[in-house]
Scaffold this active site. Structure first.
Site, PDB file in Angstrom:
ATOM      1  N   GLU A   1      20.916   7.772   0.418  1.00 32.56           N
ATOM      2  CA  GLU A   1      22.061   8.472  -0.157  1.00 32.56           C
ATOM      3  C   GLU A   1      22.588   9.397  -1.075  1.00 32.56           C
ATOM      4  OE1 GLU A   1      21.757   3.624  -0.501  1.00 32.56           O
ATOM      5  OE2 GLU A   1      20.281   5.307  -0.516  1.00 32.56           O
TER       6      GLU A   1
ATOM      7  N   GLU B   1      19.614  -2.232   1.124  1.00 31.47           N
ATOM      8  CA  GLU B   1      19.455  -2.615  -0.211  1.00 31.47           C
ATOM      9  C   GLU B   1      20.085  -4.514   0.361  1.00 31.47           C
ATOM     10  OE1 GLU B   1      22.303   0.287  -2.619  1.00 31.47           O
ATOM     11  OE2 GLU B   1      22.735   0.637  -0.995  1.00 31.47           O
TER      12      GLU B   1
ATOM     13  N   ALA C   1      25.675   2.184   4.904  1.00 31.94           N
ATOM     14  CA  ALA C   1      27.063   2.451   4.714  1.00 31.94           C
ATOM     15  C   ALA C   1      27.566   2.845   6.109  1.00 31.94           C
ATOM     16  CB  ALA C   1      27.594   2.597   3.751  1.00 31.94           C
TER      17      ALA C   1
ATOM     18  N   GLY D   1      22.600   1.134   2.726  1.00 30.89           N
ATOM     19  CA  GLY D   1      23.072  -0.261   2.498  1.00 30.89           C
ATOM     20  C   GLY D   1      22.065  -1.511   2.778  1.00 30.89           C
TER      21      GLY D   1
END
Length: 259
Positions: free
Chosen positions: A133, A113, A66, A110
């Site tokens: 994270e 993911e 992210a 992310g």
């Protein structure tokens, strides 16, 4: 369609969706997520396109997580919205057309993911995976805690998440996170070969096979078997089933119509 953060290229029955932010290692911000959804909505209504490949621009990153500049501003209410990264990846996982992650470099946070939300993952030997994270005192909140454990097992998922370990493509394949690896130079051809194998199948059967696996995996065996049986009933009554079986008996290539 022209986008600011992604590129969408169409080649016959394939759509190649590229995250186009190499200056920040293809980090995924809110605008990128919005463009991904917009492009997928358009592709969904394009009967010509039957498979979507996700990748990242350049050779270094698939998507390095992210966008931290936006993450610093997140509050509790942002985590509870219905249009965040978790919801977008749920949409990708349940997308009616098959999806392949072509992982060309770092797939972290992310980005990892996103790859896990795709049906199939093919990785370059230079690719790296990880969910770091916890280094930021947050968790993998876009499906990472759930999809990773389902793909590689609870024990390995716990180890990788709690330590933030960066995984090589070889180790990712060893534990089932990716289905295949190849050299960076051959990555697109390898991925396209897999896509071509899918495209040779009946599109309605592909759609219902994906639905049966995803829906059945989240429930008990008896319910899963009923989903499978109902999907098969639909296919038994389809024109494509008749065409597929007839073509097999006549020793010719089937011409599926998706009905």
């Amino acid at each position: 369609m022209t986008f600011q953060h992604i590129l969408v290229e169409k080649e016959e029955q394939l759509a190649l969706l590229t995250i186009n932010r190499p200056e920040v290692r293809n980090a995924i911000n809110k605008e990128t997520l919005d463009e991904i959804v917009t492009s997928l909505e358009s592709i969904k209504n394009d009967d010509q396109i039957r498979c979507v490949i996700f990748t990242g621009q350049g050779e270094k990153s698939f998507a390095a997580g992210a966008d931290i500049s936006q993450l610093t501003k997140k509050t509790a209410s942002d985590a509870l919205t219905n249009n965040g990264m978790q919801q977008v990846y749920d949409y990708i996982e349940s997308y009616e057309k098959p999806t392949i992650a072509m992982v060309n470099g770092y797939a972290l946070g992310g980005g990892c993911e996103l790859a896990m939300a795709c049906d199939i993952r093919v990785a370059s030997t230079a690719a790296k995976f990880g969910l770091p994270e916890l280094n930021l005192s947050i968790i993998p909140g876009a499906g990472g805690t759930q999809r990773l454990s389902r793909l590689v097992g609870k024990g390995k998922a716990m180890e990788w998440i709690l330590t933030g370990k960066i995984i090589s493509s070889e180790e990712a394949m060893q534990f089932g996170l990716v289905s295949d690896t190849t050299s960076p130079q051959e990555l697109f051809e390898k991925t396209k070969s897999i896509a071509d194998q899918i495209l040779a199948k009946g599109p309605l059967a592909v759609k219902l096979a994906k639905l049966s696996v995803h829906s059945g995996y989240e429930t008990d065996m008896k319910t899963g078997l009923m989903i499978e049986k109902l999907s098969q009933a639909i296919l038994f009554n389809s024109d494509d089933k008749k065409e597929g079986t007839t073509a097999f008996l006549e020793k010719r290539k089937p011409e599926f119509k998706g009905v």
